[in-house]
Design a protein around this motif. Structure first.
Motif, PDB file in Angstrom:
ATOM      1  N   LYS A 254       1.048  -1.392   0.018  1.00 21.46           N
ATOM      2  CA  LYS A 254       0.073  -0.249   0.385  1.00 21.46           C
ATOM      3  C   LYS A 254       1.114   1.198   0.195  1.00 21.46           C
ATOM      4  N   PRO A 255       0.849   2.444  -0.171  1.00 25.71           N
ATOM      5  CA  PRO A 255       1.084   3.951  -0.437  1.00 25.71           C
ATOM      6  C   PRO A 255       2.644   3.771   1.095  1.00 25.71           C
ATOM      7  N   HIS A 256       3.125   3.686   0.985  1.00 21.33           N
ATOM      8  CA  HIS A 256       4.594   4.215   1.594  1.00 21.33           C
ATOM      9  C   HIS A 256       3.805   5.508   2.771  1.00 21.33           C
TER      10      HIS A 256
ATOM     11  N   GLY B  31      -8.175  13.086   4.814  1.00 18.67           N
ATOM     12  CA  GLY B  31      -8.986  12.546   3.294  1.00 18.67           C
ATOM     13  C   GLY B  31      -7.820  11.154   3.527  1.00 18.67           C
ATOM     14  N   THR B  32      -6.809  11.978   3.112  1.00 20.58           N
ATOM     15  CA  THR B  32      -5.083  11.472   3.072  1.00 20.58           C
ATOM     16  C   THR B  32      -5.440   9.930   3.476  1.00 20.58           C
ATOM     17  N   TYR B  33      -5.435  10.082   4.893  1.00 17.15           N
ATOM     18  CA  TYR B  33      -4.873   9.043   5.884  1.00 17.15           C
ATOM     19  C   TYR B  33      -6.425   7.668   5.439  1.00 17.15           C
ATOM     20  N   LEU B  34      -7.400   7.912   5.045  1.00 17.84           N
ATOM     21  CA  LEU B  34      -8.185   7.144   4.495  1.00 17.84           C
ATOM     22  C   LEU B  34      -8.206   6.567   3.607  1.00 17.84           C
ATOM     23  N   GLN B  35      -7.324   7.073   2.429  1.00 19.52           N
ATOM     24  CA  GLN B  35      -7.399   7.331   0.811  1.00 19.52           C
ATOM     25  C   GLN B  35      -6.378   6.325   1.119  1.00 19.52           C
ATOM     26  N   ARG B  36      -5.339   6.055   2.125  1.00 18.33           N
ATOM     27  CA  ARG B  36      -4.349   5.447   1.988  1.00 18.33           C
ATOM     28  C   ARG B  36      -4.691   4.264   2.557  1.00 18.33           C
TER      29      ARG B  36
END
Length: 231
Positions: free
Chosen positions: A28-30, A56-61
């Motif tokens: 998954k994303p780093h 939003g960035t955290y949930l997307q990752r």
């Protein structure tokens, strides 16, 4: 390449594998990919906009997953919904990877996959750790799908031969360097021996010259004695 923990197909209900299909890599994303969002979001946190950016960035990752199997590539995205994309290795035409400023500093980047007949990039693994190694892994699987024999690690016969050729060239360079060193040592020893052989000849010549130069003195002394007798 370090192996990230593979996901369990039984618990990943979004992943549908064929009977003989196996997972060889997943990720998954780093974690460091959240840094740009923090840089932008923290100053804006006072007006609550920053909190939405960070969340939003955290949930997307957390809801993004990339999988490489023995047959193809999978990508799952979506927070409230779910979007699953799959590409067979036989359809992959080109792969590439890129790293931005933060990616270069923290070791993550994007891997882009293009398919034959497709328009541009068909799939992208965003912010994955060690993107170059992920691209190489995909390329080896693509070559294997095209009929090129591969090893258990996914390397093709051509890759193995290339590695052997590089090792042989390195050995050859080492042997040639040792030969040059040995030749230079022999030449130095030979020059030293020649110089030692020439020294006695020079000394003999010097002695002969001194002896020759001493003869005129003896002749002059004899001539002086004869003149004294005649007087």
């Amino acid at each position: 390449m370090s192996e990230p923990p593979t996901i369990d197909p039984e618990t990943a209900d979004w992943l549908t594998l064929d009977e003989d299909e196996e997972i060889v890599w997943s990720g998954k994303p780093h974690e460091s990919s959240l840094i740009p969002a923090l840089v932008v979001g923290i100053p804006l946190a006072l007006v609550l906009i920053g909190l939405f950016v960070i969340a939003g960035t955290y949930l997307q990752r957390e809801n993004t997953q990339y999988v490489v199997t023995t047959d193809g590539l999978y990508k799952k995205t979506g927070i409230l919904s779910r979007d699953v994309q799959r590409i067979d290795f036989g359809k992959v035409q080109n792969t590439s990877y890129s790293q931005g400023f933060f990616g270069s500093q923290f070791g993550y980047g994007n891997v882009d996959i293009s398919t034959a007949g497709g328009s541009g990039i068909e799939m992208q693994f965003r912010s994955v750790p060690e993107p170059r190694e992920v691209q190489e892994r995909i390329n080896k699987r693509v070559k294997g799908s095209r009929g090129e024999p591969t090893t258990e690690s996914g390397e093709t016969t051509r890759d193995v031969l290339d590695e052997i050729l590089v090792e042989l060239r390195a050995i050859r360079s080492t042997v040639e360097a040792q030969r040059e060193t040995t030749g230079n040592t022999s030449a130095t020893t030979s020059n030293t021996g020649n110089a030692a052989d020439e020294r006695p000849t020079g000394e003999g010549s010097t002695g002969h010259s001194e002896f020759a130069s001493s003869n005129p003195r003896a002749e002059n002394a004899t001539a002086d004695e004869e003149s004294a007798d005649e007087r």
